[in-house]
Write a protein that holds these residues in place. Sequence first.
Motif, mmCIF file in Angstrom:
data_model
loop_
_atom_site.group_PDB
_atom_site.id
_atom_site.type_symbol
_atom_site.label_atom_id
_atom_site.label_comp_id
_atom_site.label_asym_id
_atom_site.label_seq_id
_atom_site.Cartn_x
_atom_site.Cartn_y
_atom_site.Cartn_z
ATOM 1 N N SER A 96 -2.209 30.776 13.688
ATOM 2 C CA SER A 96 -3.469 30.080 13.378
ATOM 3 C C SER A 96 -3.292 28.569 13.340
ATOM 4 N N SER B 199 -6.555 41.919 12.173
ATOM 5 C CA SER B 199 -6.597 41.531 10.756
ATOM 6 C C SER B 199 -6.663 42.745 9.832
ATOM 7 N N LEU C 191 1.296 33.432 5.452
ATOM 8 C CA LEU C 191 -0.037 33.862 5.029
ATOM 9 C C LEU C 191 -0.791 32.740 4.319
ATOM 10 N N GLN C 192 -0.096 31.980 3.489
ATOM 11 C CA GLN C 192 -0.726 30.857 2.797
ATOM 12 C C GLN C 192 -1.303 29.863 3.797
ATOM 13 N N GLU C 193 -0.515 29.545 4.809
ATOM 14 C CA GLU C 193 -0.968 28.578 5.811
ATOM 15 C C GLU C 193 -2.117 29.122 6.649
ATOM 16 N N VAL C 194 -2.096 30.435 6.907
ATOM 17 C CA VAL C 194 -3.186 31.053 7.665
ATOM 18 C C VAL C 194 -4.506 30.888 6.924
ATOM 19 N N PHE C 195 -4.504 31.126 5.615
ATOM 20 C CA PHE C 195 -5.734 30.998 4.830
ATOM 21 C C PHE C 195 -6.247 29.553 4.832
ATOM 22 N N VAL C 196 -5.346 28.600 4.666
ATOM 23 C CA VAL C 196 -5.733 27.190 4.672
ATOM 24 C C VAL C 196 -6.305 26.808 6.033
ATOM 25 N N PHE D 81 -7.649 28.756 8.255
ATOM 26 C CA PHE D 81 -8.919 29.439 8.483
ATOM 27 C C PHE D 81 -10.058 28.648 7.853
ATOM 28 N N ASP D 82 -9.857 28.173 6.626
ATOM 29 C CA ASP D 82 -10.864 27.335 5.977
ATOM 30 C C ASP D 82 -11.116 26.061 6.776
#
Length: 200
Positions: free
Chosen positions: A13, A91, A137-142, A144-145
């Motif tokens: 991402s 996902s 996973l942390q970076e993916v969430f950031v 995505f936002d």
Amino acid sequence: MDFRRIFQNAEVSGFDISPLTELLSFEQINELLSLVEIREFKKGEILIQKGVVEDRFFLLRKGVVSAAIVDSTGKTFNRSLLTTYQVFMSSLVFRKKPARLTYTCLTNCEAYVGNFKDFQKLTLKHHEVSIFYNKILQEVFVHFDDKLIRYGASNATERYLQLIKEEPRIESLISQKEIAFALGITPVQLSRIKSALIKK
């Protein structure tokens, strides 16, 4: 196969995951390597099919893949593009449910392919691999936002320029129709955007 070389430019991402490989020992890297193989896929081949439970993950080495919503009539919506060194999977693999998107090769592709369940087992075996995974996973969430905010606040011209910045060769790899789909516009609108940019 050199694991760190494989992931030298890898992105999940948009996040560069190569520095995270320094968390892993030589033995752990070898175990990760045992989970992946290089596969070739033809243009038009479906990697992940909507409605099918898919356990594999992909690191795209060459080519372009589309991720799209396909309705019951076969019409495609909200297409996005995945290019070289991007990592992707369904996902819903976390819930062991059928994929909601269809991932299709827009060009001939080459990818490193592995089984996500096997990777999960490795995270339980090695704390360092678990940290590696959690940081991704942390970076993916950031990201995505960030992407939602950027997409909502940008116009089609800005989205086109961002796409060209991320993948300068995209125009030579896929059709204008595919690029327009990715931008959420029509091919005619894309043509007008390009003409306006040329005049500037």
